[in-house]
Design a protein around this motif. Structure first.
Motif, PDB file in Angstrom:
ATOM      1  N   TYR A 131      -8.640  12.878  -4.101  1.00 26.21           N
ATOM      2  CA  TYR A 131      -8.104  11.576  -3.684  1.00 26.21           C
ATOM      3  C   TYR A 131      -7.378  11.759  -2.501  1.00 26.21           C
ATOM      4  CZ  TYR A 131      -6.405   6.929  -3.679  1.00 26.21           C
ATOM      5  OH  TYR A 131      -6.107   5.659  -3.598  1.00 26.21           O
ATOM      6  N   THR A 132      -6.423  13.017  -2.207  1.00 29.84           N
ATOM      7  CA  THR A 132      -5.671  12.854  -1.154  1.00 29.84           C
ATOM      8  C   THR A 132      -6.569  13.397   0.176  1.00 29.84           C
ATOM      9  OG1 THR A 132      -3.927  13.824  -2.615  1.00 29.84           O
ATOM     10  CG2 THR A 132      -3.620  14.141   0.053  1.00 29.84           C
ATOM     11  N   ASP A 167       3.390   9.576   2.966  1.00 28.27           N
ATOM     12  CA  ASP A 167       3.133  10.930   3.358  1.00 28.27           C
ATOM     13  C   ASP A 167       4.395  11.657   2.827  1.00 28.27           C
ATOM     14  OD1 ASP A 167       1.050  10.550   5.317  1.00 28.27           O
ATOM     15  OD2 ASP A 167       2.206   9.229   5.993  1.00 28.27           O
ATOM     16  N   THR A 178      -9.864   9.735   5.897  1.00 32.16           N
ATOM     17  CA  THR A 178     -10.323   8.306   6.326  1.00 32.16           C
ATOM     18  C   THR A 178      -9.125   7.586   7.200  1.00 32.16           C
ATOM     19  OG1 THR A 178     -10.704   8.077   4.034  1.00 32.16           O
ATOM     20  CG2 THR A 178     -10.793   5.774   5.177  1.00 32.16           C
ATOM     21  N   ARG A 179      -7.937   8.162   7.053  1.00 30.19           N
ATOM     22  CA  ARG A 179      -6.839   7.397   7.944  1.00 30.19           C
ATOM     23  C   ARG A 179      -5.978   8.366   8.492  1.00 30.19           C
ATOM     24  NH1 ARG A 179      -4.113   4.408   2.490  1.00 30.19           N
ATOM     25  NH2 ARG A 179      -6.045   2.715   2.214  1.00 30.19           N
ATOM     26  N   TRP A 224      -9.647  12.524   0.403  1.00 27.42           N
ATOM     27  CA  TRP A 224     -10.236  11.161   0.869  1.00 27.42           C
ATOM     28  C   TRP A 224      -9.324  10.486   1.711  1.00 27.42           C
ATOM     29  CZ3 TRP A 224      -9.248   6.048  -0.305  1.00 27.42           C
ATOM     30  CH2 TRP A 224     -10.249   5.314   0.257  1.00 27.42           C
ATOM     31  N   LEU A 225      -8.297  10.324   1.253  1.00 31.43           N
ATOM     32  CA  LEU A 225      -7.172   9.527   2.262  1.00 31.43           C
ATOM     33  C   LEU A 225      -7.139  10.144   3.575  1.00 31.43           C
ATOM     34  CD1 LEU A 225      -4.308   8.735  -0.446  1.00 31.43           C
ATOM     35  CD2 LEU A 225      -5.978   6.804   0.512  1.00 31.43           C
ATOM     36  N   LEU A 272      -1.483   8.935   5.459  1.00 30.67           N
ATOM     37  CA  LEU A 272      -2.051   8.451   4.176  1.00 30.67           C
ATOM     38  C   LEU A 272      -2.163   7.043   3.877  1.00 30.67           C
ATOM     39  CD1 LEU A 272      -0.890  11.419   1.444  1.00 30.67           C
ATOM     40  CD2 LEU A 272      -2.855  11.323   2.869  1.00 30.67           C
ATOM     41  N   ALA A 273      -1.147   6.355   4.516  1.00 29.18           N
ATOM     42  CA  ALA A 273      -1.021   4.781   4.147  1.00 29.18           C
ATOM     43  C   ALA A 273      -1.684   4.304   5.293  1.00 29.18           C
ATOM     44  CB  ALA A 273       0.363   4.468   3.900  1.00 29.18           C
ATOM     45  N   LEU A 329       1.203   4.247  -3.096  1.00 26.37           N
ATOM     46  CA  LEU A 329       0.959   5.677  -2.810  1.00 26.37           C
ATOM     47  C   LEU A 329       2.145   6.415  -3.317  1.00 26.37           C
ATOM     48  CD1 LEU A 329      -1.020   5.670   0.399  1.00 26.37           C
ATOM     49  CD2 LEU A 329      -1.843   6.353  -1.968  1.00 26.37           C
ATOM     50  N   GLU A 374       0.963  -1.249   0.072  1.00 24.63           N
ATOM     51  CA  GLU A 374      -0.073   0.000   0.038  1.00 24.63           C
ATOM     52  C   GLU A 374       0.755   1.320  -0.226  1.00 24.63           C
ATOM     53  OE1 GLU A 374      -2.695   0.583  -0.728  1.00 24.63           O
ATOM     54  OE2 GLU A 374      -3.531   2.824   0.357  1.00 24.63           O
TER      55      GLU A 374
END
Lengths: 230, 230
Positions: free
Chosen positions: A151-152, A171, A158-159, A154-155, A162-163, A98, A94
């Motif tokens: 997209y960023t 990141d 959510t987290r 959203w990431l 980023l990962a 990214l 993952e």
């Protein structure tokens, strides 16, 4: 101390500088004009691309992902909770996805084009491709920014990072790309609150400071560029 | 058995198939029309790119290098002398540099363009960008082939396999790219004896057989394509 051949406005080069900064390791920088195809540089990397790291034994390592994997194998594994990579194969995949997203996809759709047109062409000799920016290329790149911001956002929404739960290469790759675009005033942060909050956190890290003092000839950064509370 | 979303004429997809072949592991293939942006496929990979591997637990892994690193971490480390990666960080960096050379640089300068113009456009609907090939794009890509052949010829003449004494990912990445170009009859092997001898060795491996029987609609391979003594 290892040596990095770089350009201050290339996202992949900034990414490598951030990694060294996070690991607290000094790095000698040599700025390379990527269009010049300098003979001594081409003997290090026949492809003529940046970044190139002169690693232990002055062996040239070419490209941000190759350098990142090398640094993980020679440094990261010893860093415990400060390691910028994960332990498990799935989490590692993952993070790699990214890195590739921001340093290849975002670069190929946005960053590289804006840097070429707005930063490089004005200072390149005409015989190397310098000259007036291509407004069509700038327009096309700008049209793509929004998708990458969304997209960023959203990431980041959510987290925590980023990962996943920890700061990783992902990141630093994303922040490297956005820092170049932000210098150029290409990002409208107002619409993307989660991305902005995440970027503020990365930007506040000591590893980021050298990037915030970078300047390119004839082009000042947007006013909030080095502002930690933008 | 794991599943690969692929296109038969994409070098990066062929590379992944070769790795599975070398490790003697079966792989279910789903052919994806990359221009169709199929909704179910986009949920696996928002970037819409190939290859995508559905790994253990149906987790999608995106991109040839991400997949290759994952396969090394979950399979390669157990393969001893059949491992397609090296042990030392420097040797690993060299293999990664060459994967990147053939699947990013060669792809971006040559392979991808010839595949788009000669393979994809003739079968793509007009609204997705299909139509007559762009002869300028074909000419530009062809002009770049020679440099990649020369470089490969130099590597093959200097080392037994492209990254050193053993068969590695580097050979499979290069052979994947050349096999696509060879299908299209774009390679003149006569001038590059060392590259040809190396390619014959890779092409003769059992892992290569499925690639030699690949056919794309409306475009037969050059006569020597599947010939092991070309």
């Amino acid at each position: 101390m290892l040596t990095l051949f770089h350009h201050p406005m290339f996202a992949a080069c900034r990414f490598v500088r951030l990694v060294f900064g996070e690991y607290g390791e000094d790095l000698a920088l040599i700025e390379e004009k990527p269009w010049a195809r300098r003979k001594e540089f081409l003997t290090l990397n026949a492809a003529g691309t940046l970044p190139v790291l002169l690693a232990e034994g002055d062996t040239p390592l070419v490209g941000a992902t190759v350098i990142a994997e090398y640094l993980d194998e020679t440094r990261g594994v010893l860093k415990r909770e400060r390691r910028l990579f994960a332990e498990g194969p799935m989490e590692r995949a993952e993070i790699r996805r990214l890195i590739d997203w921001y340093l290849t996809k975002t670069d190929g759709e946005v960053t590289r084009h804006l840097v070429r047109e707005r930063v490089l062409k004005p200072v390149m000799p005409a015989e190397d491709g310098g000259g007036s920016p291509d407004s069509g290329a700038i327009r096309a790149a700008r049209a793509n920014i929004r998708q990458h911001m969304k997209y960023t956002n959203w990431l980041a929404g959510t987290r925590h990072w980023l990962a996943g739960p920890r700061l990783t290469y992902a990141d630093l790759a994303a922040a490297a790309a956005f820092s170049v675009l932000d210098y150029l005033g290409e990002i409208d942060w107002r619409e993307h609150a989660a991305a902005r909050e995440w970027y503020t956190r990365v930007k506040s890290r000591p590893s980021f400071r050298p990037l915030l003092t970078d300047r390119v000839r004839g082009l000042s950064p947007v006013s909030h560029y080095a502002d930690l509370d933008f």
